[in-house]
Design an enzyme around this catalytic site. Structure first.
Site, PDB file in Angstrom:
ATOM      1  CE  LYS A 178      -4.051  -2.131   2.221  1.00 43.89           C
ATOM      2  NZ  LYS A 178      -5.086  -1.959   3.275  1.00 43.89           N
TER       3      LYS A 178
ATOM      4  CE1 TYR B 114      -9.375  -3.172  -0.068  1.00 47.68           C
ATOM      5  CE2 TYR B 114      -8.464  -1.288  -1.241  1.00 47.68           C
ATOM      6  CZ  TYR B 114      -8.299  -2.382  -0.418  1.00 47.68           C
ATOM      7  OH  TYR B 114      -7.048  -2.688   0.081  1.00 47.68           O
TER       8      TYR B 114
ATOM      9  CG  ASN C 290      -3.757  -2.111   6.720  1.00 47.82           C
ATOM     10  OD1 ASN C 290      -3.593  -1.793   5.549  1.00 47.82           O
ATOM     11  ND2 ASN C 290      -4.766  -2.852   7.125  1.00 47.82           N
TER      12      ASN C 290
ATOM     13  CG  HIS D  69      -5.313  -6.246  -0.443  1.00 44.77           C
ATOM     14  ND1 HIS D  69      -6.549  -6.268   0.149  1.00 44.77           N
ATOM     15  CD2 HIS D  69      -5.351  -7.167  -1.450  1.00 44.77           C
ATOM     16  CE1 HIS D  69      -7.310  -7.162  -0.488  1.00 44.77           C
ATOM     17  NE2 HIS D  69      -6.613  -7.723  -1.460  1.00 44.77           N
TER      18      HIS D  69
ATOM     19  CD  GLU E 295      -8.570  -9.454  -3.808  1.00 46.17           C
ATOM     20  OE1 GLU E 295      -7.394  -9.733  -3.470  1.00 46.17           O
ATOM     21  OE2 GLU E 295      -9.445  -9.128  -2.987  1.00 46.17           O
TER      22      GLU E 295
END
Ligand code: GDP
Length: 137
Positions: A9, A49, A112, A115, A126
């Site tokens: 990320k 998402y 965070n 993913h 995905e």
């Protein structure tokens, strides 16, 4: 061999820990079958998402995921999906076990670091979302 999708990320890319995170995968038996650095736009991040569209944090999540480049990867190996989830640690880095990627590199529940697909069905979807068949080698 099982495959799963990983995203480094924007927070981790900005920190300069792409290599350190990739090393966690390679050192733990996950081969990088595809890898690219991209800038997500609002439409693409929102579509990725979409499952979280009704959640209160959806806007923040999309804003964060478009705040800088990300690195998307296909990881391949035995039990790749669950192995990647174990290496990542809990969603909230404050709850992530010592030695996990999120414990070591993440700041907060939104920033965070990584993913990872959370089921084999999601992994397949995905991977297709970001990569053509020819790019996964
Ligand atoms: P993951 O599979 O561990 O990434 O977690 P989820 O699929 O539940 O959530 C997707 C992402 O949404 C997480 O990685 C977080 O970045 C973000 N997220 C989840 N819960 C919250 C929350 O309560 N607040 C905010 N700001 N972001 C959240």
């Amino acid at each position: 061999m099982e495959q799963t999708l990983s995203i480094i990320k924007p927070d981790a890319v900005k920190k300069g820990v792409i290599g350190k995170i990739a090393d966690r995968f390679e050192s733990n038996g996950l081969r990088i079958a595809a890898m690219k650095k991209i800038q997500l736009d609002t439409k693409t991040a929102g579509a990725f998402y979409a499952i979280h569209a009704e959640r209160p944090f959806f806007g923040e999540l999309v804003e964060f995921m478009t705040s800088g480049p990300v690195v998307v990867m296909v990881l391949e190996g035995e039990n790749a999906m669950s192995k990647n989830r174990d290496l990542m640690g809990a969603t909230n880095p404050k709850e992530a076990a010592a030695g996990t990627i999120r414990a070591d590199f993440a700041e907060s529940i939104d920033a965070n670091a990584v993913h990872g697909s959370d089921s084999l069905e999601n992994a397949a979807n995905e991977i297709q979302f970001f990569f053509s068949k020819e790019e996964v080698i």
